[in-house]
Design a protein around this motif. Structure first.
Motif, PDB file in Angstrom:
ATOM      1  N   GLU A  92       0.709  -1.353  -0.082  1.00 22.07           N
ATOM      2  CA  GLU A  92       0.118   0.020   0.122  1.00 22.07           C
ATOM      3  C   GLU A  92       0.786   1.181   0.052  1.00 22.07           C
ATOM      4  O   GLU A  92       0.282   2.138  -0.415  1.00 22.07           O
ATOM      5  CB  GLU A  92      -1.119  -0.068   1.139  1.00 22.07           C
ATOM      6  CG  GLU A  92      -1.978  -1.237   1.144  1.00 22.07           C
ATOM      7  CD  GLU A  92      -2.888  -0.941   2.172  1.00 22.07           C
ATOM      8  OE1 GLU A  92      -2.838  -0.260   3.254  1.00 22.07           O
ATOM      9  OE2 GLU A  92      -3.772  -1.877   2.420  1.00 22.07           O
ATOM     10  N   SER A  93       2.158   1.248   0.554  1.00 20.59           N
ATOM     11  CA  SER A  93       2.991   2.521   0.753  1.00 20.59           C
ATOM     12  C   SER A  93       3.567   2.636  -0.722  1.00 20.59           C
ATOM     13  O   SER A  93       3.682   1.844  -1.533  1.00 20.59           O
ATOM     14  CB  SER A  93       4.000   2.109   1.592  1.00 20.59           C
ATOM     15  OG  SER A  93       4.818   1.297   1.199  1.00 20.59           O
TER      16      SER A  93
ATOM     17  N   SER B 138       6.646   3.548  -1.694  1.00 20.03           N
ATOM     18  CA  SER B 138       7.836   3.040  -1.630  1.00 20.03           C
ATOM     19  C   SER B 138       8.047   1.409  -1.865  1.00 20.03           C
ATOM     20  O   SER B 138       8.650   0.832  -2.655  1.00 20.03           O
ATOM     21  CB  SER B 138       8.572   3.226  -0.087  1.00 20.03           C
ATOM     22  OG  SER B 138       8.039   2.268   0.749  1.00 20.03           O
TER      23      SER B 138
ATOM     24  N   ARG C  47       5.165   0.063  -3.517  1.00 16.85           N
ATOM     25  CA  ARG C  47       4.473  -0.008  -4.973  1.00 16.85           C
ATOM     26  C   ARG C  47       5.435   0.565  -5.902  1.00 16.85           C
ATOM     27  O   ARG C  47       4.993   1.428  -6.702  1.00 16.85           O
ATOM     28  CB  ARG C  47       3.322   0.838  -4.751  1.00 16.85           C
ATOM     29  CG  ARG C  47       2.241   0.515  -5.717  1.00 16.85           C
ATOM     30  CD  ARG C  47       0.911   0.909  -5.538  1.00 16.85           C
ATOM     31  NE  ARG C  47       0.774   2.430  -5.283  1.00 16.85           N
ATOM     32  CZ  ARG C  47       0.660   3.074  -4.412  1.00 16.85           C
ATOM     33  NH1 ARG C  47       0.301   2.369  -3.359  1.00 16.85           N
ATOM     34  NH2 ARG C  47       0.446   4.414  -4.159  1.00 16.85           N
TER      35      ARG C  47
END
Length: 388
Positions: free
Chosen positions: A174-175, A177, A179
């Motif tokens: 989800e972050s 970094s 993704r």
């Protein structure tokens, strides 16, 4: 020479377009099959879940918790296998046992190394500890719904079924970094490239004869008739081999409509390439003839090459438009319609890049037999791995 190149790219584009139409047909057939299939969710045999673990993967604990929260009418146990009690995963399993004291959760130390594949070696030893006739194998990071066991195990109400496997999506972090572009391409390929190929094979071959590592459920009886796990300790694609051998033993392999999730790491370019080449070379060795023809399935790159080869003639853009329409239709019908993967809508614009990489890895997979698996290098020949 220019005319010959143009003719070749046209033929490859048309072949790729035909494949996309077959993929749409396969997706439609799969959906209709599960709408017509009689409901058998009352069938709930006892099952042992076998989960070999090594290290701590992203979202691993959430996946383990999802297995403990199953709403299942039958009895089930979860057996974890580690090569050493010093493995970092042991602490996570102890934490799980403390959080779910009423669940039958056991940890098995697999001290023997029975072959090159540590995973299968552990599974052989874990199987000895399984209490129930039915076993289900999946990876440590697999995340499932509350009714996962109910829907998968209900397929065994049909006595002809020897193995049940399940489609999956790759969930990116989800972050921002986590993704990365390469993680997004990996996830997009699973939903819009890999599964359409599975559904096409299912339609053309009147069923599937292989398993997907996201879920490998089977009876001990069927597994024993297929030769057991011991012969697979040198194989890279153990999931494929299990399904193929169970099918060869006279059982049917069922592709369930229950979708599970696996976690896609925050790949950098090197990690993405290593994983894609391992996947490609594993498929190359498992489905030799079918894999040779895989190159024609990348219709979008071939259509773009046709535009270049034709000198950007008007008709080539018409052909490209038809291919784009068919490619997007496959991505949406399978990725969104069947897998319910909302990431496909987010990353749909990456389809051309994903398909060019797919074609590249297909071609490059023939150049060597080296694969990288969990940081180790192996040589792959006829499905078997040896240390490089």
């Amino acid at each position: 020479m220019a005319t010959a190149i143009e003719a070749i790219t046209i033929l490859l584009t048309l072949a790729g377009l035909a494949y996309l139409l077959l993929a749409l047909w396969g997706a439609r057939d799969f959906g209709h099959y599960w709408m017509r299939r009689p409901k058998t969710e009352g069938f709930a045999p006892d099952v042992s879940i076998l989960k070999p673990v090594k290290g701590v993967d992203p979202r691993m604990y959430a996946g383990l918790v999802s297995h403990c929260r199953q709403q299942y009418a039958g009895n089930f146990e979860i057996i974890f296998g580690v090569g050493s009690m010093d493995d970092p995963a042991v602490a996570e399993i102890r934490r799980l046992q403390a959080e779910f004291p009423d669940r039958a959760i056991r940890l098995v130390e697999c001290r023997e190394r029975l072959g090159t594949s540590g995973k299968v070696s552990n599974l052989v030893q874990m199987l000895r500890e399984a209490r129930y006739e039915h076993v289900l194998i999946n990876d440590s990071d697999i995340y499932v719904s509350l009714l996962y066991l109910t829907r998968v195990m209900a397929c065994f109400a049909d006595a002809s079924v020897g193995m049940v496997t399940a489609p999956y999506i790759g969930r990116t972090a989800e972050s921002a970094s986590g993704r990365t572009l390469w993680a997004r391409l990996e996830a997009l390929g699973i939903s819009t490239d890999f599964l359409p190929g599975v559904l096409t094979a299912r339609k053309l071959e009147h069923g599937i004869r292989f398993g997907l590592g996201s879920t490998l459920a089977m009876s001990k009886t069927a597994l024993a008739k297929a030769g057991g796990l011991e012969p697979l300790t040198e194989y890279l694609a153990d999931d494929y081999e299990m399904g193929e051998r169970i099918a060869a033993a006279g059982y049917r392999v069922e592709l369930c409509n229950e979708v599970v999730e696996t976690t896609v790491p925050a790949y950098n370019f090197r990690g993405f390439c290593d994983h894609q080449l391992r996947w490609a070379r594993s498929t190359r060795d498992s489905r030799k003839l079918g894999y040779v023809g895989l190159g024609i399935t990348y219709a979008l790159p071939w259509a773009l090459m046709t535009c270049v080869a034709s000198g950007f003639a008007l008709w080539s853009f018409s052909l490209l438009s038809v291919v784009v329409l068919a490619r997007v239709a496959v991505a949406l019908s399978v990725g969104v319609g069947i897998l319910r993967d909302e990431q496909v809508l987010r990353d749909l614009w990456l389809l051309p890049l994903r398909d060019f990489f797919g074609l590249y890895f297909w071609a490059w997979s023939f150049a060597d037999d080296t694969v990288v698996w969990r940081g180790e290098r192996f040589h792959l020949r006829n499905g078997r791995i040896t240390r490089a």
